[in-house]
Design a protein around this motif. Structure first.
Motif, PDB file in Angstrom:
ATOM      1  N   VAL A   1       0.885  -1.356   0.127  1.00 39.67           N
ATOM      2  CA  VAL A   1       0.068  -0.106   0.006  1.00 39.67           C
ATOM      3  C   VAL A   1       0.930   1.140   0.156  1.00 39.67           C
ATOM      4  N   ALA A   2       0.938   1.923  -1.217  1.00 37.76           N
ATOM      5  CA  ALA A   2       1.953   3.192  -1.098  1.00 37.76           C
ATOM      6  C   ALA A   2       1.496   4.085  -2.390  1.00 37.76           C
ATOM      7  N   ASP A   3       1.562   5.235  -2.149  1.00 36.44           N
ATOM      8  CA  ASP A   3       1.185   6.146  -3.047  1.00 36.44           C
ATOM      9  C   ASP A   3       2.209   6.389  -4.318  1.00 36.44           C
ATOM     10  N   SER A   4       1.706   7.077  -5.450  1.00 36.66           N
ATOM     11  CA  SER A   4       2.788   7.122  -6.432  1.00 36.66           C
ATOM     12  C   SER A   4       3.889   8.093  -6.345  1.00 36.66           C
ATOM     13  N   SER A   5       4.095   8.867  -5.236  1.00 33.65           N
ATOM     14  CA  SER A   5       5.047   9.663  -4.997  1.00 33.65           C
ATOM     15  C   SER A   5       6.391   8.827  -4.741  1.00 33.65           C
ATOM     16  N   LYS A   6       6.099   7.626  -4.191  1.00 30.68           N
ATOM     17  CA  LYS A   6       7.171   6.748  -3.710  1.00 30.68           C
ATOM     18  C   LYS A   6       8.125   6.077  -4.968  1.00 30.68           C
TER      19      LYS A   6
ATOM     20  N   ILE B   1      -1.652  -1.815  -4.004  1.00 28.54           N
ATOM     21  CA  ILE B   1      -2.741  -0.584  -4.113  1.00 28.54           C
ATOM     22  C   ILE B   1      -2.203   0.573  -3.835  1.00 28.54           C
ATOM     23  N   THR B   2      -2.531   1.533  -5.044  1.00 29.58           N
ATOM     24  CA  THR B   2      -2.017   2.847  -5.278  1.00 29.58           C
ATOM     25  C   THR B   2      -2.867   3.767  -5.829  1.00 29.58           C
ATOM     26  N   ASP B   3      -2.354   5.049  -6.179  1.00 24.68           N
ATOM     27  CA  ASP B   3      -3.305   5.991  -6.686  1.00 24.68           C
ATOM     28  C   ASP B   3      -3.090   6.020  -8.259  1.00 24.68           C
ATOM     29  N   GLU B   4      -3.861   6.842  -8.638  1.00 21.25           N
ATOM     30  CA  GLU B   4      -4.266   6.733 -10.199  1.00 21.25           C
ATOM     31  C   GLU B   4      -3.153   7.789 -11.000  1.00 21.25           C
ATOM     32  N   ASN B   5      -2.111   7.973 -10.174  1.00 22.37           N
ATOM     33  CA  ASN B   5      -0.968   8.900 -10.822  1.00 22.37           C
ATOM     34  C   ASN B   5       0.296   8.125 -11.285  1.00 22.37           C
ATOM     35  N   VAL B   6      -0.015   6.671 -11.005  1.00 18.66           N
ATOM     36  CA  VAL B   6       1.346   5.788 -11.302  1.00 18.66           C
ATOM     37  C   VAL B   6       1.151   5.615 -12.776  1.00 18.66           C
ATOM     38  N   SER B   7       2.180   5.800 -13.438  1.00 12.22           N
ATOM     39  CA  SER B   7       2.372   6.029 -15.021  1.00 12.22           C
ATOM     40  C   SER B   7       1.645   4.477 -15.788  1.00 12.22           C
ATOM     41  N   ASP B   8       1.384   4.668 -16.845  1.00  8.78           N
ATOM     42  CA  ASP B   8       0.827   3.509 -17.675  1.00  8.78           C
ATOM     43  C   ASP B   8       1.695   2.686 -17.790  1.00  8.78           C
ATOM     44  N   GLU B   9       3.139   2.996 -18.130  1.00 11.16           N
ATOM     45  CA  GLU B   9       4.320   2.154 -18.284  1.00 11.16           C
ATOM     46  C   GLU B   9       4.381   1.352 -17.078  1.00 11.16           C
ATOM     47  N   VAL B  10       4.418   1.935 -15.787  1.00 13.30           N
ATOM     48  CA  VAL B  10       4.814   1.148 -14.589  1.00 13.30           C
ATOM     49  C   VAL B  10       3.631   0.024 -14.527  1.00 13.30           C
ATOM     50  N   LYS B  11       2.473   0.722 -14.521  1.00 12.76           N
ATOM     51  CA  LYS B  11       1.355  -0.388 -14.287  1.00 12.76           C
ATOM     52  C   LYS B  11       1.627  -1.510 -15.349  1.00 12.76           C
ATOM     53  N   GLU B  12       1.774  -1.464 -16.489  1.00 12.08           N
ATOM     54  CA  GLU B  12       1.908  -2.485 -17.636  1.00 12.08           C
ATOM     55  C   GLU B  12       3.213  -3.179 -17.122  1.00 12.08           C
ATOM     56  N   GLN B  13       4.234  -2.754 -16.762  1.00 12.23           N
ATOM     57  CA  GLN B  13       5.424  -3.822 -16.385  1.00 12.23           C
ATOM     58  C   GLN B  13       4.833  -4.647 -15.112  1.00 12.23           C
ATOM     59  N   LEU B  14       4.149  -4.047 -14.104  1.00 11.88           N
ATOM     60  CA  LEU B  14       3.825  -4.605 -13.042  1.00 11.88           C
ATOM     61  C   LEU B  14       2.823  -5.658 -13.089  1.00 11.88           C
ATOM     62  N   PHE B  15       1.943  -5.531 -14.212  1.00 17.45           N
ATOM     63  CA  PHE B  15       0.568  -6.338 -14.138  1.00 17.45           C
ATOM     64  C   PHE B  15       1.354  -7.720 -14.763  1.00 17.45           C
ATOM     65  N   HIS B  16       2.589  -7.956 -14.999  1.00 16.21           N
ATOM     66  CA  HIS B  16       3.208  -9.254 -15.088  1.00 16.21           C
ATOM     67  C   HIS B  16       3.316 -10.102 -13.797  1.00 16.21           C
ATOM     68  N   TYR B  17       3.402  -9.419 -12.840  1.00 19.58           N
ATOM     69  CA  TYR B  17       3.765  -9.883 -11.567  1.00 19.58           C
ATOM     70  C   TYR B  17       2.605  -9.848 -10.490  1.00 19.58           C
ATOM     71  N   ILE B  18       1.939  -8.840 -10.260  1.00 20.56           N
ATOM     72  CA  ILE B  18       0.850  -8.550  -9.379  1.00 20.56           C
ATOM     73  C   ILE B  18      -0.216  -8.080  -9.648  1.00 20.56           C
TER      74      ILE B  18
END
Length: 249
Positions: A205-210, A229-246
């Motif tokens: 549980v961490a916000d996008s500033s981290k 679980i994070t906020d909507e300011n996480v970039s699409d690029e980051v989300k795309e890469q993380l979707f492979h894991y979690i």
């Protein structure tokens, strides 16, 4: 154009914009994307930038421990929204660990009205928040980290080694796609690792500033987590890469 001059242009661009994209620099300098990649490799080896997927950014200093009073005033609304999204994961009968931190404190504030779970924490502020609730609450014990409110040390380690819980809600000091989850000290990382080992599932549980931050000691990679679980300011690029894991909420 001489490679040295080209790299000076790239470095100036990243200093002015905070980042550069390979394709954009390729078009601007009228060279191949592979040439720009080689330039970025050299600049990274020289310690002048950090390569990312598709480009580069300026190197950032390692972050250090932040006092509770400072953390409490940052990203407040994001932390509250993250806590609300986390709440449905916690079912009746669950035993959970709440990591020390301001995001998990927001979650504790939402749990005050519950009476059907058990909470374990190494954070005295979370424990105080839950002191007037009907929940069963365990505090790990240990030495108090002044200005932070976290408990640590051998007593805390021993407690964590002898428990097993349904879920652990992990707070984070710094997040990076390559470096994973990192913490300012070995002690903090060890504490979090013991909590991960004690839990059936771990949710970050961490916000996008981290993000795009690195601290001294590694906690774990993202593939050790059940979800994030994070906020909507996480970039699409980051989300795309993380979707492979979690799972990402």
């Amino acid at each position: 154009m001489h490679p040295t001059k080209r790299r000076d242009i790239i470095l100036k661009a990243v200093q002015e914009e905070g980042k550069v994209e390979i394709n954009e620099m390729s078009d601007e300098l009228k060279v191949s994307a592979m040439t720009i990649r080689r330039d970025l490799v050299q600049l990274e080896e020289d310690g002048k930038l950090i390569r990312t997927h598709g480009g580069a950014v300026l190197p950032k200093p390692l972050i250090t421990e932040t006092p509770f009073s400072t953390k409490q005033s940052r990203q407040t609304e994001q932390k509250k929204l993250i806590a609300k999204k986390t709440l449905p994961l916690i079912k009746a009968g669950h035993t959970i660990i709440l990591d020390s931190g301001t995001t998990t404190l927001e979650l504790a504030r939402l749990l005050v009205t519950r009476d059907d779970i058990t909470v374990i924490t190494n954070d005295i502020k979370i424990a105080a928040e839950l002191s007037d609730s009907q929940l069963k609450v365990f505090v790990t014990g240990g030495e108090l980290q002044n200005n932070i409110g976290a408990l640590y040390g051998p007593q805390t380690h021993q407690f964590l080694k002898n428990i097993h819980v349904d879920m652990f809600f992990l707070g984070a000091h710094a997040l990076d796609l390559k470096a994973g989850i990192t913490s300012p000290t070995f002690e903090k990382s060890l504490m979090k690792q013991l909590m991960i080992e004690a839990a059936e599932a771990t949710w970050l549980v961490a916000d996008s500033s981290k993000f795009e931050q690195k601290a001294f000691s590694k906690v774990c990679d993202f593939d050790h987590l059940s979800g994030f679980i994070t906020d909507e300011n996480v970039s699409d690029e980051v989300k795309e890469q993380l979707f492979h894991y979690i799972n990402i909420i």
